[in-house]
Design a protein around this motif. Structure first.
Motif, PDB file in Angstrom:
ATOM      1  N   VAL A  28     -42.827 -31.868  13.307  1.00 62.43           N
ATOM      2  CA  VAL A  28     -42.044 -31.386  12.165  1.00 62.43           C
ATOM      3  C   VAL A  28     -40.644 -30.904  12.536  1.00 62.43           C
ATOM      4  N   GLN A  29     -40.468 -30.563  13.792  1.00 61.83           N
ATOM      5  CA  GLN A  29     -39.153 -30.082  14.254  1.00 61.83           C
ATOM      6  C   GLN A  29     -39.196 -30.132  15.776  1.00 61.83           C
ATOM      7  N   ILE A  75     -37.961 -24.120   4.765  1.00 66.09           N
ATOM      8  CA  ILE A  75     -37.073 -24.738   5.755  1.00 66.09           C
ATOM      9  C   ILE A  75     -35.632 -24.525   5.321  1.00 66.09           C
ATOM     10  N   LEU A  76     -34.853 -23.891   6.200  1.00 65.13           N
ATOM     11  CA  LEU A  76     -33.427 -23.712   5.935  1.00 65.13           C
ATOM     12  C   LEU A  76     -32.692 -24.796   6.715  1.00 65.13           C
ATOM     13  N   GLY A  77     -31.724 -25.434   6.094  1.00 66.89           N
ATOM     14  CA  GLY A  77     -31.015 -26.520   6.758  1.00 66.89           C
ATOM     15  C   GLY A  77     -31.745 -27.819   6.551  1.00 66.89           C
ATOM     16  N   ILE A  78     -31.593 -28.724   7.514  1.00 71.18           N
ATOM     17  CA  ILE A  78     -32.192 -30.043   7.313  1.00 71.18           C
ATOM     18  C   ILE A  78     -33.679 -30.016   7.611  1.00 71.18           C
ATOM     19  N   SER A  79     -34.365 -30.895   6.925  1.00 68.69           N
ATOM     20  CA  SER A  79     -35.793 -31.061   7.109  1.00 68.69           C
ATOM     21  C   SER A  79     -35.995 -32.208   8.087  1.00 68.69           C
ATOM     22  N   LYS A  80     -36.477 -31.869   9.288  1.00 72.10           N
ATOM     23  CA  LYS A  80     -36.577 -32.910  10.323  1.00 72.10           C
ATOM     24  C   LYS A  80     -37.910 -33.637  10.294  1.00 72.10           C
ATOM     25  N   GLU A  84     -42.801 -30.573   4.820  1.00 69.70           N
ATOM     26  CA  GLU A  84     -42.240 -29.319   4.328  1.00 69.70           C
ATOM     27  C   GLU A  84     -42.530 -29.092   2.854  1.00 69.70           C
TER      28      GLU A  84
ATOM     29  N   ILE B  53     -26.026 -21.099   9.960  1.00 72.45           N
ATOM     30  CA  ILE B  53     -26.340 -22.480  10.356  1.00 72.45           C
ATOM     31  C   ILE B  53     -25.522 -23.506   9.580  1.00 72.45           C
ATOM     32  N   SER B  55     -26.100 -26.610   7.468  1.00 74.21           N
ATOM     33  CA  SER B  55     -27.280 -27.136   6.777  1.00 74.21           C
ATOM     34  C   SER B  55     -27.489 -28.635   6.960  1.00 74.21           C
ATOM     35  N   ASP B  58     -28.509 -28.357  11.415  1.00 71.91           N
ATOM     36  CA  ASP B  58     -29.433 -27.349  11.961  1.00 71.91           C
ATOM     37  C   ASP B  58     -30.675 -27.222  11.093  1.00 71.91           C
ATOM     38  N   VAL B  60     -34.088 -24.387  10.464  1.00 68.10           N
ATOM     39  CA  VAL B  60     -34.903 -23.210  10.797  1.00 68.10           C
ATOM     40  C   VAL B  60     -36.152 -23.249   9.928  1.00 68.10           C
TER      41      VAL B  60
END
Lengths: 88, 88
Positions: A28-29, A75-80, A84, B53, B55, B58, B60
């Protein structure tokens, strides 16, 4: 049960650990995998990790819950990854 | 409530993010912090992170539980932080 695995292992072993964990959990990250497992799968995961990692330098944290319903994920920022609930 | 934060941010911002999260949570492993927080602290954490961050690059992940009693923690290898339950 639901497991979140976060590893911090030497660069020499990182690919092996990642590959092994991906057999059981969803990536997931960076360094984080999670997923639904049985007690038997969890035992296999722990056994496999203990064979792969160097216990004096590497570390893998396992967070184990009876169900992912007990957990809220944000999830803050991108979802890798792809599991999520919320993306900001 | 109990929060586990795992960050994957650019090297340019990693120290700022770590320093910020340490104001609210306990560092337990590379890129992982956890701790008991109030709803108001959690809002501050999210707001602060969104300011720090980028977005688009990055990420989190926040795992939020009503209590850490719902969670079992197991650490394989070395224990890097100071809030572990089990060390193998």
């Amino acid at each position: 049960m639901y497991v979140i695995a976060v590893y911090d292992v030497s660069v020499d072993r990182v690919n092996k650990v990642k590959k092994f964990l991906r057999m059981h959990l969803t990536w997931v990250q960076n360094s984080v995998l999670e997923g639904e497992v049985t007690e038997s799968q969890l035992m296999k995961i722990k056994k496999g990790l203990l064979e792969l990692i160097h216990s004096d330098t590497d570390s893998v944290r396992l967070y184990i819950l009876s169900s992912d319903k007990l957990l809220r994920k944000e999830i803050l920022g991108i979802s890798k990854g792809d599991s999520e609930d919320n993306v900001f």
